[in-house]
Design a protein around this motif. Sequence first.
Motif, PDB file in Angstrom:
ATOM      1  N   GLU A  88       1.402  -1.128   0.203  1.00 21.00           N
ATOM      2  CA  GLU A  88       0.153  -0.107   0.488  1.00 21.00           C
ATOM      3  C   GLU A  88       1.297   1.123  -0.022  1.00 21.00           C
ATOM      4  O   GLU A  88       2.018   1.240   0.782  1.00 21.00           O
ATOM      5  CB  GLU A  88      -1.172   0.185   1.963  1.00 21.00           C
ATOM      6  N   TYR A  89       0.578   2.065  -0.722  1.00 22.88           N
ATOM      7  CA  TYR A  89       1.511   3.234  -0.925  1.00 22.88           C
ATOM      8  C   TYR A  89       0.579   4.508   0.072  1.00 22.88           C
ATOM      9  O   TYR A  89      -0.456   4.874  -0.638  1.00 22.88           O
ATOM     10  CB  TYR A  89       1.479   3.869  -2.051  1.00 22.88           C
ATOM     11  N   ARG A 122       4.656  -4.014   3.441  1.00 24.12           N
ATOM     12  CA  ARG A 122       3.400  -3.732   3.010  1.00 24.12           C
ATOM     13  C   ARG A 122       3.075  -2.768   2.878  1.00 24.12           C
ATOM     14  O   ARG A 122       2.040  -1.719   2.375  1.00 24.12           O
ATOM     15  CB  ARG A 122       2.703  -4.684   5.171  1.00 24.12           C
ATOM     16  N   TYR A 123       3.954  -2.027   3.772  1.00 22.57           N
ATOM     17  CA  TYR A 123       3.327  -0.487   3.202  1.00 22.57           C
ATOM     18  C   TYR A 123       4.440   0.836   2.659  1.00 22.57           C
ATOM     19  O   TYR A 123       5.744   0.909   3.535  1.00 22.57           O
ATOM     20  CB  TYR A 123       2.655   0.654   4.542  1.00 22.57           C
TER      21      TYR A 123
END
Length: 297
Positions: free
Chosen positions: A7-8, A49-50
């Motif tokens: 996720e960005y 994850r981010y």
Amino acid sequence: MYPRPFEYFSPQTLDEAVALLSQLGEAAKVLAGGQSLIPLMKLRMSSPRYLVDINRIGGLSRVAQRNGAMIFGTLARHVEIEDSIAIKSKLPIMHDTASVIGDTQVRNLGTIGGALAHADPAGDWPPTLLALNAKVKCCGPKGERTLSTDELLVDAYSTNLSASEVLTEISVPLPWAGSGGAYLKFERKAGDFAVASVAVQIALDNGETCRDIGVGLGAVGLTAIRARKAESLLRGKKLSKALIQDAAKQISAEADPFSDIRGTADYKRHLVTVLFERAMNVAMRRAHGEEVETVHV
């Protein structure tokens, strides 16, 4: 290869970035220039994850003089430092360093703060910032704190920053009159990581006595190394070829290299002494007012 899904996030303020990092924890990574993180993600050697992209936060790319120091925002690009006439004049050691990092693309996109926070043992900025007694400012949920470069670097690819902190700026004291510095590295091919590197920043009294000195070693340990024993051997002494050779022997003792595809530990230990003597020569000549390009050394 392609990175694993992530996720960005693109915060607009530092407070927003810190809040996101506090919420997301160890699964998040800060994205600055991306010249180290993105390749690692593509190779799946790092799989956050981010991603928290700090490039849209205002004020993090400034380069300015303040209170006797040059201040570099964490997003200051290598190429800005390389091309700055003021930096080349006041801190030629930083020009040396910026000009040998990676290739043109890496220098255009990569950032001084991102490179320092990455803490690569063979990185170019850590030994130079050690030699310059640089300090870093970081911001987290408990506010700001300031660390010396020694305090920041903990281990290979590991720093004193918590998962919720952002490195915001680097402060480099401006040298005294009669000062000079140089950064030299040996690489197998242009743009490669260092086999060994040395940064020297020296201040002279009457052109021949070492008033103060900082020496940083790169790629010869699990972190960049501040060669304090070699510094103590030189500080306050009238410099001579014999004394510098003694300091080079001490440099060899303070280095802690390991054998890898770039060379054996013994080879690197010898190489770092050669680079030290050459960097000392350039730093002293610059302290005497000469304009010396390290490419010709």
